[in-house]
Design an enzyme around this catalytic site. Structure first.
Site, short mmCIF file in Angstrom:
data_model
loop_
_atom_site.label_atom_id
_atom_site.label_comp_id
_atom_site.label_asym_id
_atom_site.label_seq_id
_atom_site.Cartn_x
_atom_site.Cartn_y
_atom_site.Cartn_z
N ARG A 235 2.50 -8.87 -0.51
CA ARG A 235 3.25 -9.04 0.73
C ARG A 235 4.68 -9.43 0.40
O ARG A 235 4.93 -10.25 -0.50
CB ARG A 235 2.59 -10.11 1.63
CG ARG A 235 1.32 -9.65 2.31
CD ARG A 235 1.60 -8.59 3.37
NE ARG A 235 0.42 -8.11 4.06
CZ ARG A 235 -0.30 -7.05 3.70
NH1 ARG A 235 0.05 -6.36 2.62
NH2 ARG A 235 -1.34 -6.67 4.41
N GLU A 264 10.27 -5.07 5.73
CA GLU A 264 9.89 -3.67 5.61
C GLU A 264 9.58 -2.99 6.94
O GLU A 264 9.65 -1.76 7.03
CB GLU A 264 8.69 -3.51 4.68
CG GLU A 264 7.39 -4.10 5.20
CD GLU A 264 6.25 -3.88 4.20
OE1 GLU A 264 5.28 -3.22 4.57
OE2 GLU A 264 6.34 -4.36 3.05
N HIS A 296 5.55 0.79 0.28
CA HIS A 296 4.20 0.38 0.68
C HIS A 296 3.20 1.53 0.50
O HIS A 296 2.42 1.85 1.39
CB HIS A 296 4.18 -0.12 2.13
CG HIS A 296 3.12 -1.15 2.38
ND1 HIS A 296 3.39 -2.40 2.88
CD2 HIS A 296 1.78 -1.11 2.20
CE1 HIS A 296 2.26 -3.08 3.00
NE2 HIS A 296 1.28 -2.31 2.59
#
Length: 334
Positions: A235, A264, A296
């Site tokens: 994360r 993000e 991601h």
């Protein structure tokens, strides 16, 4: 039974529609993320919403979902820091996630980032395409014999540990829960500050909690070896981006690989190639030659997407039928 998907991409539709042949849900896919701006547009009679990492399920959003009759919030991911669980409990909405869709997918991506940064294969690829076969500036180091610090040894961290052991690395780990099987395999557990002090390479594999927000910042960076490589596929909030940038400037960090970023939700999963990005921190990171950023994508394998779809639809069905006996215990959050 109806499920509305938010932050839906074409690959979400492909895998969930394929899996839905076994369930016959009514599926509706929305490209927008779920937040206060769109929650009221959900129609009464929706049984469940399926969300991803950039969806924001605040207390206000959850209150609206309750008014619409939503009974289940299904996260098609492992992390849940974007959901107000207390609010969901207050309104009687069940919350579930996919705790282990494919640990190997994320662990292998972390290794890919490490190898790319170390051996500079991305730079070599671009050079050769321009008929430049020079080796200057492409030198790396052997992973064999290096000390790797793994922060978090859940399913993904454990998979990463095993891969690093296969490379012949010394693997140190920090986690509140010690895995005896990893210990037997050769992983040594130490307190966090000792792991980061000894490691040549550090990889983060822990969830984001209020306690470990900015786990990697100026204080922890200062205790690391000079020239350490840092990988984060967990994360974005685990690292303080601006303090990491300073560590890159001074050489305290030799290389950084991130598949996640604290801001993000404004960037990832979108094509911004024709846009001016106003985020100075991400622009600065991208400018460094020793930084690798991916959007991601660590989870993004065929096997992982198939498991996410299967696990999500099965859990939603069981929750809507009030039959939790067949659900993996850590899949249910509320």
């Amino acid at each position: 039974m109806k499920i509305v998907f938010f932050s839906a991409k074409p690959y979400d539709r492909e895998f969930f529609e394929s899996c839905n042949k076994h369930y016959d849900f009514e599926l509706e896919f929305w490209e927008t993320h779920l937040g206060p701006h769109i929650a009221d547009a959900i129609k009464v009679g929706t049984d469940a919403v399926c969300v991803f990492v950039n969806d924001k399920l605040t207390a206000d959003v959850i209150a609206i979902l309750a008014q619409k009759g939503v009974k289940v919030i299904a996260l098609r991911c492992a992390g849940f820091n974007n959901v107000e669980l207390d609010a969901a409990k207050q309104y009687g909405i069940r919350v579930c996630r996919v705790p282990a869709y494919s640990p190997q997918a994320v662990a292998e991506h972390a290794v890919a980032m490490l190898l790319t940064l170390n051996r500079k294969t991305h730079k070599a690829y671009n050079r050769v395409r321009e008929q430049n076969f020079s080796l200057s500036g492409l030198m790396g180091f052997n992973l064999f014999g290096k000390t790797v610090g793994v922060i978090g040894t859940g399913k993904i961290g454990a998979a990463f540990c095993k891969i690093m052991l296969g490379f012949g690395c010394t693997v140190l780990a920090s986690d509140p829960f010690v895995s005896k099987s990893l210990q037997s395999a050769g992983v040594k557990y130490l307190p966090f500050h000792e792991v980061i002090k000894e490691a040549d390479i550090i990889s983060l594999h822990c969830p984001l909690t209020p306690e470990n927000h900015y786990l990697i910042g100026s204080n922890s960076l200062s205790t690391m070896k000079k020239g350490v490589t840092l990988i984060n596929t967990s994360r974005g909030g685990l690292i303080n981006t601006r303090e990491v940038i300073e560590a890159l400037k001074t050489g305290q960090l030799a290389a950084l690989g991130i598949d996640v970023y604290e801001q993000e939700e404004q960037l990832f999963f979108k094509d911004l190639s024709g846009s001016i990005i106003g985020d100075d921190d991400i622009q600065r990171l991208i400018s460094f030659p020793n930084v690798l950023v991916t959007g991601h994508q660590a989870f993004f394998t065929q096997e992982a997407l198939a498991e996410i779809a299967a696990s999500t639809l099965k859990t939603v069905k069981m929750l809507l039928e009030d039959n939790v006996e067949e659900i993996v215990s850590d899949a249910i959050l509320v």
